[in-house]
Design a protein around this motif. Structure first.
Motif: not given
Length: 210
Positions: A36, A38, A55, A57, A77, A88
């Protein structure tokens, strides 16, 4: 009275994207396996779309930036919101390319550290104020290099700064001393380096929880 970043204004045809210059370096700091990620202050989303994570974001406070970023199909996303207050999770990787200086330094850096999962990696490329003799000495190299890169890009047809049109411009940023002092308290052990083109880099590995 605080100084402001100094930059010799080149002719428009020699302008180029300083943030993109460090993007490959930034991506090389990431682990080979990322679940993941960000991206904070994602702008048009170029970096977010390049992060090799399962993933991704991306968040930006600008509605226009998110509108432009999400116009391109991708697995990212997109979130329009304030990273300081938006709900978050925690991420294996947190990136901030030219965005931390848009936030209060200590609050912003603290929030980025909070969003980085234990064992995760935080990578920042940001602006700093030119205020010290060492800063000004760097200008001796930075100014001609800036012009030479702009000239080379103009010759090859890759000059221009297409991603700056709608982005906010910050004329005030922390000094390197302030950045290092905040990092020593909030992300101890972070590696901070002065870079060319009015940038600094920061890499921090969040301690594992045992």
């Amino acid at each position: 009275m605080r100084a402001k970043p100094f930059k010799l204004q080149l002719p428009e045809k020699l302008w180029w994207d300083h943030n993109a210059w460090y993007r490959r370096w930034l991506l090389r700091q990431l682990p080979s396996r990322v679940r993941s990620a960000l991206d904070v202050g994602c702008g048009h989303g170029v970096l977010a779309r390049s992060i090799p994570a399962d993933e991704v974001t991306a968040i930006d406070a600008s509605e226009r930036m998110i509108e432009l970023a999400s116009a391109t199909n991708s697995r990212v996303r997109w979130i329009r919101g304030d990273v300081l207050t938006h709900d978050l999770g925690r991420y294996d990787v947190v990136t901030a390319e030219a965005s931390l200086h848009h936030l209060p330094l200590r609050e912003g850096l603290g929030r980025l550290a909070e969003l980085t999962a234990p064992g995760g990696t935080l990578v920042v490329v940001g602006l700093y104020l030119t205020t010290t003799p060492a800063d000004w000495a760097t200008e001796v190299v930075t100014l001609p290099a800036n012009a030479l890169v702009g000239l080379a890009k103009a010759v090859t047809g890759t000059a221009g700064k297409p991603y700056d049109v709608d982005m906010p411009v910050v004329m005030n940023a922390p000094t390197l001393a302030e950045i290092r002092a905040a990092a020593a308290e909030i992300v101890p052990g972070a590696r901070i380096r002065r870079c060319l083109f009015w940038r600094y880099s920061m890499v921090w590995h969040s301690p594992e929880v045992h």
